[in-house]
Design an enzyme around this catalytic site. Sequence first.
Site, PDB file in Angstrom:
ATOM      1  N   ARG B  53      -1.643  -2.772  -3.032  1.00 27.52           N
ATOM      2  CA  ARG B  53      -1.111  -3.365  -4.331  1.00 27.52           C
ATOM      3  C   ARG B  53      -1.960  -3.634  -5.411  1.00 27.52           C
ATOM      4  O   ARG B  53      -1.845  -3.401  -6.674  1.00 27.52           O
ATOM      5  CB  ARG B  53      -0.440  -4.560  -4.002  1.00 27.52           C
ATOM      6  CG  ARG B  53       0.858  -4.405  -3.093  1.00 27.52           C
ATOM      7  CD  ARG B  53       0.739  -3.897  -1.865  1.00 27.52           C
ATOM      8  NE  ARG B  53      -0.062  -4.823  -1.052  1.00 27.52           N
ATOM      9  CZ  ARG B  53      -0.650  -4.346   0.057  1.00 27.52           C
ATOM     10  NH1 ARG B  53      -0.527  -3.235   0.603  1.00 27.52           N
ATOM     11  NH2 ARG B  53      -1.230  -5.460   0.862  1.00 27.52           N
ATOM     12  N   CYS B  87       3.642 -11.285   0.535  1.00 29.14           N
ATOM     13  CA  CYS B  87       2.414 -10.649  -0.243  1.00 29.14           C
ATOM     14  C   CYS B  87       2.709 -10.931  -1.620  1.00 29.14           C
ATOM     15  O   CYS B  87       3.526 -10.540  -2.186  1.00 29.14           O
ATOM     16  CB  CYS B  87       2.385  -9.212  -0.062  1.00 29.14           C
ATOM     17  SG  CYS B  87       1.240  -8.294  -1.088  1.00 29.14           S
ATOM     18  N   THR B 131      -5.427 -12.386  -6.169  1.00 24.01           N
ATOM     19  CA  THR B 131      -6.123 -11.256  -6.015  1.00 24.01           C
ATOM     20  C   THR B 131      -6.315 -10.819  -7.646  1.00 24.01           C
ATOM     21  O   THR B 131      -5.661 -11.105  -8.414  1.00 24.01           O
ATOM     22  CB  THR B 131      -5.592  -9.890  -5.451  1.00 24.01           C
ATOM     23  OG1 THR B 131      -4.302  -9.923  -6.047  1.00 24.01           O
ATOM     24  CG2 THR B 131      -5.515 -10.493  -3.954  1.00 24.01           C
ATOM     25  N   LYS B 171      -9.121 -10.595   5.383  1.00 19.15           N
ATOM     26  CA  LYS B 171      -8.383  -9.216   5.586  1.00 19.15           C
ATOM     27  C   LYS B 171      -9.186  -8.503   6.509  1.00 19.15           C
ATOM     28  O   LYS B 171      -8.777  -7.745   7.396  1.00 19.15           O
ATOM     29  CB  LYS B 171      -8.111  -8.575   4.348  1.00 19.15           C
ATOM     30  CG  LYS B 171      -6.828  -8.990   3.832  1.00 19.15           C
ATOM     31  CD  LYS B 171      -6.563  -7.776   2.751  1.00 19.15           C
ATOM     32  CE  LYS B 171      -5.348  -8.358   1.483  1.00 19.15           C
ATOM     33  NZ  LYS B 171      -4.092  -8.191   2.366  1.00 19.15           N
ATOM     34  N   CYS B 202      -2.242 -16.048  -3.402  1.00 18.31           N
ATOM     35  CA  CYS B 202      -2.514 -14.775  -2.547  1.00 18.31           C
ATOM     36  C   CYS B 202      -1.926 -15.151  -1.014  1.00 18.31           C
ATOM     37  O   CYS B 202      -2.470 -16.272  -0.526  1.00 18.31           O
ATOM     38  CB  CYS B 202      -3.561 -14.097  -2.660  1.00 18.31           C
ATOM     39  SG  CYS B 202      -3.740 -13.048  -1.389  1.00 18.31           S
TER      40      CYS B 202
END
Lengths: 242, 242
Positions: B53, B87, B131, B171, B202
């Site tokens: 994204r 998300c 992010t 992540k 986030c």
Amino acid sequence: MTARATRTVGIIGGMGPEATCLLFQRIIRATPARRDQDHLHVIINCDPSVPDRTAALVAGGESPVASLVASAQLLERAGAHLLAMPCVTAHAFVEPVRRAVGVPLVSLVEETARAVNEQCGHARCVGLLATDGTVRSGVFGCLGERRQLIVPEAAQQAEVMAAIYGPRGVKTVGPNAEASRRMAAVAADLVRRGAEAIVAGCTEVPLALAAGDVAMPLMDTLDVLARAVVREATGACGGRTL
Amino acid sequence: MTARATRTVGIIGGMGPEATCLLFQRIIRATPARRDQDHLHVIINCDPSVPDRTAALVAGGESPVASLVASAQLLERAGAHLLAMPCVTAHAFVEPVRRAVGVPLVSLVEETARAVNEQCGHARCVGLLATDGTVRSGVFGCLGERRQLIVPEAAQQAEVMAAIYGPRGVKTVGPNAEASRRMAAVAADLVRRGAEAIVAGCTEVPLALAAGDVAMPLMDTLDVLARAVVREATGACGGRTL
């Protein structure tokens, strides 16, 4: 979407939700991945309305087969290439589920027997911590093929059930110290009676018992299942046909 | 299966799998339940092949819309009555997803704005940890309607990205001390600049930052979303029409 060489995993979940979530977490952590896109495609049907498996096996309760079959078929329609059930007791009903779908089901019980042979091959006696339904159904009978399989005596078995289903059990209020103390005491008794390895034969047992709580190797069936699922989904097993 | 008065929840997951698993766990824990059968029916499509994204928003990368729509439609076909996306950045694309299905999507962003107003209504300034894609897309613009919204300065924003996507980011390798240290330092800087509440904007931020790591209230968007999902699925919101 890019083409992926892995198989989509379908999880027949909800028995209970906590164990389903724990299997999901362990699959994620067992997958070799450096970014989101390296992870497996996992579809989870967490349907807690599946009739109680233990009640069906020991008290003539409603059969869970129709629910399990519906869940497996939902996952197959959604695109799952292989299935897994994070509930040991439900494996007493695994064959009608397998017959109802066109994709393979990775059996927690078969994978546990394989893992005991591979990792505790020396053990002459294995102890089983499981629900009344699992114990009475003999679903783990394959563990006794190469070695003695022992289960808790009646009063101790009641403690196992209390740590899972009781007012302070892990299904009732989640992981907690009292459930852990009860489960560890039963494990210690199995070791006193000769068990050289303990099988956590209910997916809720690891929520109450960690490896360090037992003097002998503890086979965590959820860990075994997570690793088997990743192996089958990534093809890391080599040429084995699913 | 017995008739259930609750709605089936569909989770558009995989962005990343860890955050999907964490939302699942928090939904379970936020549900009033005494036995498996009291829990919500939750279907999770954890499809990590959804294009990144942030890359789509800031670097002209492939759009995730087709994947998100496919995931939402899969969940609707499987029986979901309401949807959620763990998300934040994906919420920049929420409207085409909503138009593609006939069931409501509980927005993490809208629910966070509501929770800030309810729980931190006094705050004149709110800091956002998110992010690059979320920051630049303005997806959290609604947070600035009633108060000042501040984001990290460029070098600090790079630290946020490192704690999420870097070689030691959550992540990449899962929760770890280095990612936590980096995220806490950026949060402290936002507080120095006047933030009276911090929004973990986030879904990976709470994997690196706990409430005790920040001097001001930390709004955990995953927690907010979990509680909103349980509220909508159980009808605990009263007469609100979905």
